[in-house]
Motif scaffolding. Structure first.
Motif, PDB file in Angstrom:
ATOM      1  N   LEU A   1       0.831  -1.203   0.000  1.00  0.00           N
ATOM      2  CA  LEU A   1       0.000   0.000   0.000  1.00  0.00           C
ATOM      3  C   LEU A   1       0.866   1.253   0.000  1.00  0.00           C
ATOM      4  N   PRO A   2       0.418   2.352  -0.560  1.00  0.00           N
ATOM      5  CA  PRO A   2      -0.830   2.553  -1.286  1.00  0.00           C
ATOM      6  C   PRO A   2      -0.730   2.038  -2.718  1.00  0.00           C
ATOM      7  N   LEU A   3      -1.873   1.607  -3.234  1.00  0.00           N
ATOM      8  CA  LEU A   3      -1.942   1.184  -4.631  1.00  0.00           C
ATOM      9  C   LEU A   3      -2.156   2.430  -5.482  1.00  0.00           C
ATOM     10  N   ARG A   4      -1.309   2.607  -6.482  1.00  0.00           N
ATOM     11  CA  ARG A   4      -1.398   3.769  -7.367  1.00  0.00           C
ATOM     12  C   ARG A   4      -1.569   3.278  -8.797  1.00  0.00           C
ATOM     13  N   ILE A   5      -2.482   3.901  -9.489  1.00  0.00           N
ATOM     14  CA  ILE A   5      -2.672   3.586 -10.899  1.00  0.00           C
ATOM     15  C   ILE A   5      -2.939   4.901 -11.624  1.00  0.00           C
ATOM     16  N   SER A   6      -2.209   5.101 -12.711  1.00  0.00           N
ATOM     17  CA  SER A   6      -2.362   6.363 -13.424  1.00  0.00           C
ATOM     18  C   SER A   6      -3.259   6.181 -14.635  1.00  0.00           C
ATOM     19  N   GLN A   7      -4.014   7.219 -14.896  1.00  0.00           N
ATOM     20  CA  GLN A   7      -4.921   7.243 -16.034  1.00  0.00           C
ATOM     21  C   GLN A   7      -4.146   7.882 -17.183  1.00  0.00           C
ATOM     22  N   GLU A   8      -3.836   7.087 -18.162  1.00  0.00           N
ATOM     23  CA  GLU A   8      -3.019   7.557 -19.285  1.00  0.00           C
ATOM     24  C   GLU A   8      -3.784   7.377 -20.586  1.00  0.00           C
ATOM     25  N   LEU A   9      -3.761   8.393 -21.399  1.00  0.00           N
ATOM     26  CA  LEU A   9      -4.284   8.252 -22.749  1.00  0.00           C
ATOM     27  C   LEU A   9      -3.161   7.746 -23.640  1.00  0.00           C
ATOM     28  N   THR A  10      -3.498   6.939 -24.615  1.00  0.00           N
ATOM     29  CA  THR A  10      -2.478   6.468 -25.541  1.00  0.00           C
ATOM     30  C   THR A  10      -1.993   7.639 -26.391  1.00  0.00           C
ATOM     31  N   ILE A  11      -0.802   7.515 -26.952  1.00  0.00           N
ATOM     32  CA  ILE A  11      -0.224   8.577 -27.777  1.00  0.00           C
ATOM     33  C   ILE A  11      -1.140   8.886 -28.960  1.00  0.00           C
TER      34      ILE A  11
ATOM     35  N   ASP B   1     -10.569   3.779 -18.804  1.00  0.00           N
ATOM     36  CA  ASP B   1      -9.604   4.871 -18.853  1.00  0.00           C
ATOM     37  C   ASP B   1      -8.232   4.476 -18.337  1.00  0.00           C
ATOM     38  N   PHE B   2      -8.094   3.297 -17.776  1.00  0.00           N
ATOM     39  CA  PHE B   2      -6.815   2.856 -17.236  1.00  0.00           C
ATOM     40  C   PHE B   2      -6.228   1.786 -18.147  1.00  0.00           C
ATOM     41  N   ARG B   3      -4.937   1.918 -18.470  1.00  0.00           N
ATOM     42  CA  ARG B   3      -4.305   0.971 -19.392  1.00  0.00           C
ATOM     43  C   ARG B   3      -3.722  -0.240 -18.684  1.00  0.00           C
ATOM     44  N   ASN B   4      -3.237  -0.104 -17.479  1.00  0.00           N
ATOM     45  CA  ASN B   4      -2.511  -1.170 -16.797  1.00  0.00           C
ATOM     46  C   ASN B   4      -3.458  -2.304 -16.430  1.00  0.00           C
ATOM     47  N   GLY B   5      -3.315  -3.470 -17.072  1.00  0.00           N
ATOM     48  CA  GLY B   5      -4.229  -4.578 -16.860  1.00  0.00           C
ATOM     49  C   GLY B   5      -4.132  -5.207 -15.484  1.00  0.00           C
ATOM     50  N   LYS B   6      -2.939  -5.665 -15.090  1.00  0.00           N
ATOM     51  CA  LYS B   6      -2.779  -6.372 -13.815  1.00  0.00           C
ATOM     52  C   LYS B   6      -2.973  -5.420 -12.642  1.00  0.00           C
ATOM     53  N   GLU B   7      -2.401  -4.221 -12.737  1.00  0.00           N
ATOM     54  CA  GLU B   7      -2.574  -3.236 -11.661  1.00  0.00           C
ATOM     55  C   GLU B   7      -4.037  -2.847 -11.509  1.00  0.00           C
ATOM     56  N   LYS B   8      -4.727  -2.720 -12.633  1.00  0.00           N
ATOM     57  CA  LYS B   8      -6.144  -2.371 -12.597  1.00  0.00           C
ATOM     58  C   LYS B   8      -6.937  -3.471 -11.899  1.00  0.00           C
TER      59      LYS B   8
END
Length: 186
Positions: free
Chosen positions: A37-47, A145-152
């Motif tokens: 902890l803490p779990l962080r996940i960023s919201q990223e748009l693709t290029i 809106d989140f790209r990270n599969g496992k983290e999401k």
């Protein structure tokens, strides 16, 4: 194999070996997540999406100014779409969850709500979630809106475990996407 219907009577499925194995795996994952902890996940748009949004914003802005003489106030419709493009580019943020609070930080603002203040969670079909409390609301974006599969997946698993642990009511609502962050600004 087919299960006999009596297995489902009186929660007999709780003693099935497969269920117990999955339960052990979930408990191991939950304890592992508690140590990270803490779990962080960023919201990223693709290029590609960023470039498309930036180009369309520039083109709609140019269309507004170039069509002013022909359309007058009608050209403000182009400006509306240009503003939508800017909003899409600026609303990216970072979602952070731990066992004390949920926070969502964008480029200009930070919002948080402690778990103790959350009375119920509203969600819709694409998992836009609104954590509601006494005169408070923290809306987090959808999983799309989140790209990270496992983290999401870990984030939503942790949210689910915390909601169960704190006995927070879940409500399916088509209004979750239309909620605004309220009294959670830091």
């Amino acid at each position: 194999k087919r299960l006999h219907p009596d297995v489902f009577a009186d929660k007999g499925w709780l003693n099935l070996p497969v269920y117990l194995e999955v339960l052990e795996q979930q408990e191991a994952l939950y304890s592992e997540l508690l140590t990270n902890l803490p779990l962080r996940i960023s919201q990223e748009l693709t290029i590609t999406y960023k470039i498309f949004t930036a180009i369309s914003t520039v083109l709609f802005s140019a269309a507004t100014f170039l069509s002013w003489h022909q359309l007058g106030y009608g050209s403000l419709l182009f400006l509306f779409f240009a503003v939508l493009g800017v909003i899409v580019l600026l609303r990216q943020g970072v979602l952070e969850v731990d066992n004390h609070q949920i926070s969502y930080e964008t480029r200009f603002r930070k919002f948080k709500i402690p778990w103790e203040n959350v009375t119920h969670v509203e969600y819709d079909d694409i998992l836009i979630m609104a954590f509601r409390g006494q005169k408070q609301c923290l809306k987090i974006p959808s999983t799309l809106d989140f790209r990270n599969g496992k983290e999401k997946d870990h984030l939503y698993f942790f949210l689910d475990q915390m909601i169960k642990e704190k006995n927070i009511e879940r409500r399916r609502s088509s209004w979750a996407a239309f909620r605004f962050n309220k009294n959670t600004r830091m």
